[in-house]
Design a protein around this motif. Structure first.
Motif, PDB file in Angstrom:
ATOM      1  N   VAL A  36      36.835  39.595  55.587  1.00 59.41           N
ATOM      2  CA  VAL A  36      37.544  38.735  56.091  1.00 59.41           C
ATOM      3  C   VAL A  36      38.757  38.453  55.328  1.00 59.41           C
ATOM      4  CG1 VAL A  36      36.948  36.284  56.407  1.00 59.41           C
ATOM      5  CG2 VAL A  36      34.773  38.023  55.931  1.00 59.41           C
ATOM      6  N   TRP A  38      41.828  35.031  54.979  1.00 63.89           N
ATOM      7  CA  TRP A  38      41.317  34.057  54.988  1.00 63.89           C
ATOM      8  C   TRP A  38      43.139  33.494  54.381  1.00 63.89           C
ATOM      9  CZ3 TRP A  38      40.087  30.688  50.753  1.00 63.89           C
ATOM     10  CH2 TRP A  38      39.453  31.206  50.152  1.00 63.89           C
ATOM     11  N   VAL A  46      34.912  30.495  55.207  1.00 70.40           N
ATOM     12  CA  VAL A  46      34.562  31.502  53.849  1.00 70.40           C
ATOM     13  C   VAL A  46      32.527  31.886  53.685  1.00 70.40           C
ATOM     14  CG1 VAL A  46      35.132  32.982  52.355  1.00 70.40           C
ATOM     15  CG2 VAL A  46      36.650  32.107  54.030  1.00 70.40           C
ATOM     16  N   ARG A  50      29.973  33.907  54.728  1.00 68.99           N
ATOM     17  CA  ARG A  50      29.502  34.731  53.396  1.00 68.99           C
ATOM     18  C   ARG A  50      28.196  34.292  53.511  1.00 68.99           C
ATOM     19  NH1 ARG A  50      32.577  33.088  49.510  1.00 68.99           N
ATOM     20  NH2 ARG A  50      33.099  34.835  49.168  1.00 68.99           N
ATOM     21  N   ARG A  61      33.508  41.024  51.836  1.00 67.47           N
ATOM     22  CA  ARG A  61      34.774  41.224  50.859  1.00 67.47           C
ATOM     23  C   ARG A  61      35.305  40.147  51.596  1.00 67.47           C
ATOM     24  NH1 ARG A  61      31.108  43.030  47.660  1.00 67.47           N
ATOM     25  NH2 ARG A  61      31.411  45.246  47.257  1.00 67.47           N
ATOM     26  N   THR A  62      35.985  39.279  50.842  1.00 67.57           N
ATOM     27  CA  THR A  62      36.888  38.717  51.182  1.00 67.57           C
ATOM     28  C   THR A  62      38.800  39.158  50.860  1.00 67.57           C
ATOM     29  OG1 THR A  62      37.170  37.269  49.685  1.00 67.57           O
ATOM     30  CG2 THR A  62      35.568  36.813  51.370  1.00 67.57           C
ATOM     31  N   TYR A  63      39.560  38.329  51.337  1.00 73.69           N
ATOM     32  CA  TYR A  63      40.492  38.601  50.986  1.00 73.69           C
ATOM     33  C   TYR A  63      41.731  37.319  51.451  1.00 73.69           C
ATOM     34  CZ  TYR A  63      44.780  41.536  49.685  1.00 73.69           C
ATOM     35  OH  TYR A  63      45.817  41.766  49.128  1.00 73.69           O
ATOM     36  N   CYS A  64      42.140  36.245  50.797  1.00 71.85           N
ATOM     37  CA  CYS A  64      42.521  35.282  50.464  1.00 71.85           C
ATOM     38  C   CYS A  64      44.734  35.908  50.262  1.00 71.85           C
ATOM     39  CB  CYS A  64      42.390  34.273  50.036  1.00 71.85           C
ATOM     40  SG  CYS A  64      43.345  32.453  50.321  1.00 71.85           S
ATOM     41  N   ASN A  77      41.603  40.031  45.153  1.00 81.18           N
ATOM     42  CA  ASN A  77      41.692  39.387  46.920  1.00 81.18           C
ATOM     43  C   ASN A  77      42.091  38.821  47.136  1.00 81.18           C
ATOM     44  OD1 ASN A  77      39.669  37.437  44.995  1.00 81.18           O
ATOM     45  ND2 ASN A  77      38.201  38.126  46.583  1.00 81.18           N
TER      46      ASN A  77
END
Length: 172
Positions: A36, A38, A46, A50, A61-64, A77
């Motif tokens: 994701v 965001w 998010v 999740r 897995r997220t990436y801000c 991330n």
């Protein structure tokens, strides 16, 4: 369009030319890894995603992507303005891990697309890229029109809804 924008768009096209991919729609029950992308204002969406994917034991897995000079906790991330080179292209050492991960689905829940979000979406090795962009040219395999509902939670719910619908139709 300024010189910087022309240069970085050209660099992105060069990177894309190196990538050979065809979108793959997985059955929603067979998805094993979700990524994701965001922005800080979308924490609620998010968390919703999740919770949805974790209850099904899916790797999440997220990436801000921060779009201003804020000082978030430095983590693998997150991406800040300081993590961009002079041209405005993300530095490889900050994005390499996320971009090289193979996701079954990449969800972009950012409501305002910019070059950095486009870059990460375009270069990702995900099988299916889902998001929203008002631009006719975007890097999504599935571009969800959210119309007047400019809300990341609405977009997240629509992404899940359409993933379930697509998979329902392709599994017959």
């Amino acid at each position: 369009m300024g010189f910087k924008q022309i240069y970085r768009e050209r660099k992105l096209r060069q990177e894309l030319a190196k990538i050979q991919r065809s979108p793959v729609v997985h059955n929603i029950d067979d998805i094993k890894k979700v990524g994701v992308i965001w922005q800080p204002s979308q924490k609620e969406a998010v968390s919703y995603l999740r919770n949805y994917f974790n209850k099904n034991h899916i790797i999440f897995r997220t990436y801000c992507v921060f779009d201003n000079l804020s000082n978030p906790n430095v983590a693998n991330n997150t991406l800040t303005v300081n993590d961009l080179n002079w041209w405005g292209i993300p530095k490889p050492e900050k994005t390499k891990d996320f971009l090289q991960m193979h996701f079954d689905v990449l969800l972009n829940i950012a409501l305002e697309q910019n070059f950095v979000l486009d870059y990460i979406t375009a270069i990702s090795h995900a099988d299916l890229k889902v998001g929203w962009s008002p631009k006719e040219t975007n890097y999504f395999d599935l571009n969800i029109n959210i119309g007047e509902n400019q809300d990341s939670m609405f977009l997240a719910k629509q992404q899940i809804f359409y993933l379930a619908q697509l998979n329902k139709n392709t599994s017959k």
